[in-house]
Design an enzyme around this catalytic site. Sequence first.
Site, PDB file in Angstrom:
ATOM      1  CB  THR A 212     -14.537  -4.084   0.242  1.00  0.00           C
ATOM      2  OG1 THR A 212     -13.559  -4.681  -0.618  1.00  0.00           O
ATOM      3  CG2 THR A 212     -14.017  -4.069   1.670  1.00  0.00           C
TER       4      THR A 212
ATOM      5  CE  LYS B 111      -3.410  -2.831   2.083  1.00  0.00           C
ATOM      6  NZ  LYS B 111      -2.625  -3.986   1.569  1.00  0.00           N
TER       7      LYS B 111
END
Length: 909
Positions: free
Chosen positions: A754, A690
């Site tokens: 998600t 990330k």
Amino acid sequence: MTVHRVRPRQQPAGHARPGVDGVSLAAVHAGEPDVPFAMTRISPEARRAAQRVLASGWVTTGPETELFEHEFAAYVGAGHAVAVSSCTAALELALRALRLPPGGAVLIPDVTFCGAAQAVLHAGLRPVLVDVDPRTAMVTPATVARAARACGCPHALMVLHYAGAPAPVAELAAAARLPLEYVVEDAAHALGASVGDRPVGSLSRATCFSFYATKNLPIGEGGMVTTDDALLAARIRRARLHGMSTDAWRRNLPGGHWRYTVEDAGLKANMTDVQAAIGRAQLGHLDDWQRRRQALAERYDTALATVPGLEPLDALTPGRHARHLYVARVLDEYGTSRDELIDRLGERGIGTSVHFVPLHRMPYFRRVAVIPPDGLPGADALFPQLLSLPLHPWLTDHAVDRICGELARLGAGRGEAHRPAGLRTLVVGAGEAGQALARDLARTPQFGLAPVGFLDDDPVKRRTALIGNLPVLGELGDARAAALAHRIEVVVVAIPGLDRDRFRRVARAAEATGASVRYLPSFVAALRRDVVGSDMRALDVHELIGRSEMHVVSPETRSTIAGRRVLVTGAGGSIGSELCHQIRAFGPSRLFLLDHDESNLHRLQLELYGDALRSDDIVISDIRDRPRIDQVFRDLRPEVVVHAAAHKHLPLLERHPCEGVKSNVRGTDNLVRAAVATGTERFVLISTDKAADPVSVLGATKRLAELIVRGGQDGARSGTVFAAVRFGNVLGSRGSLLSVVAEQLGAGSPVTVTHPDVTRFFMTVEEAVGLVLEAMRMARGGEVFVLDMSGPVRIVDLVRKFARSMNVPDVDIRFTGLRPGEKLNETLFAAQEHHTRTAHPRILAATPTAHEDRPSALTHRLSALYAAAERNDGGEVRRVLAELLPGFPAAEPRQQPLSVMADPYPDDF
């Protein structure tokens, strides 16, 4: 030496070599000269020296020989040198001069030239064969000790500096329980080598060199014994000339006397003045030749690093490598056998060689030598892989590039097709549980484990040739040797009720080779089921993420850790704990466990040591506390630091960005400053994918941590290395996806995801730990290392596969929507980074290309970020992060209902 086409065989005129795809190799290599395996070049000075001696009329042992002895002894730092006819003669004469009892046992490597063993026999002694480590082709203290036990009481040890690599002479002597006075070094390959900073030739009682035509100092034939023992030198001088008195060669000189005496047995093994004169002249070129050999070896290393299945030999001990041979191991992954490769290179005009056929494979030595009862598995594993490539000072860079190009082409596209179905697995226990486990792993390749053999203490089982088509490779105490010899990547313990201490010893021995250790959850329950392998479902990595698990860490990492003080931050976490287990197996002098959670530290200490009384190695500290971190580094002086401590929960850090800055950025800054100040040798930061073009607080703070680490490299003293690794999502770590999904499935509730198309990169705990340790070994400073994980995995697919493995065929999935800071698809590298291959075939290194990424341009702006975090001003923290990292969103994210926070998985390692 078994030589394959030292000069490639010549084809008849007009006859083209066979080709590939209908094209003759003669056409492919039109204009390309053959590349012989070895060449001999006698310098013009040496030719003139030989002519001078021939003109003098004195061509046997004489003044030139005496001068050569003096000059050579000075070159290697020895007190005395005795010139003889060959290295084999040197070995025999040295052994005779030790005055060992008739039939005395001499430990000798199994992988060596047959002449070395003949020298032992001709000296009236008996060779005891010592197994080798397949990764180095040299004996180890463990194999020396095992051979010493096999013969009862060895009288001497012959140490070979294989291929010119330094061997740990003193350690091997200690393993044999012999003083250095009874060590003879075979330095046929090792002129110019050193062990540490001591040149080979000045380490033991006697060192024997070769001047054969292809050696580092070619004179045609000839050898030399060096020693610091004047008495030993005198004995060898007498013995090399029929045992005659040491000045016998002088008797025909003016003033000489015809009388001489014979006090000892001897042989005819003297050097001539012609050879000595050539040797003296060649010696003046040796340093230049050695530098050229080193440059060629480095060129090979760089080119072959990207060829899967070709691995150069590892170094056994620090020191200068003489680079007599460039030996590569042809592994199964290459896709072509060693012998086929030799033939195909020969067809292309490239000569190769094999050094050497193991002694125990020759009928004569099987009859006369002592072979350890457990055999010589390391040599057996190594021999089919050995391949020596051309390496001599007159080899051109173009020739090396051509050789490496052919090697890459001949192996291209073959590695994956020939790769075993899973990680090479050693099963501990050949009883019912072990046999059932091995059987089920073999017939269920999706488990990702390929059994290659057993360990068992039962002598009856060890005498059995095969158990269920697999060999018994030794007893439990042989875990380390078996793992090295058979390139084991995973060890699975399958012995019901194995004593805890015994299990710990086996695990540590296996981990010290870089293998990961696993065990069945319930042995008793396993014995009651038909398919023992069902207990291994958690290992079904290939089915879950679409690729086989990789074995990343290598035994060479031991040299980075062994004997050093190592500090692990975040030691109580899931990755920190695994790192501590692996690091401890590599023998650090101290292992310091740092965490702010004392409960986790207490638990880890119990796991590592079986008690919690080692308070000196426990460090309770918060990395945010700079004075405390400075004190820790001043007091402990860690030489190696692995920084795993961090806030890692992506959604929570979006809500609490100031806390992310305090831990991930300022905490890293505190550690780097302390490491620079105290001279830490190696510092590795654990980061995340990330951090590549970050849009989350987690990613942004980790990217800044990477830049701080790179800035530490810019300000560090010489010899200090700072680097980072980026993890994907780690399967099996605390709070990771599968643990959350397992809880949801167990509770009968829907699994929350998600987005239907969200993808992530995944790695196992073992791969994550291996990446850190390999990065620690490979780092040169400032790199960000990333594991080549093949490709991202769609979360929905992974959840469904995992549910099926838990017997939930119709999983109920509820989509919650991407959370603030989340990407639909992660990347491993930023848009302003390019990546390069490393020496490890599955590890990449990120290199920045943007000016803005220079640490020096960011460091002075961190104070504003720290001030905002200390004020707990989340909006200002985000604004400064956006200034520091273009592309990061400055606006605060829209807050989701709290129930969503607990729904899917955190991004944790």
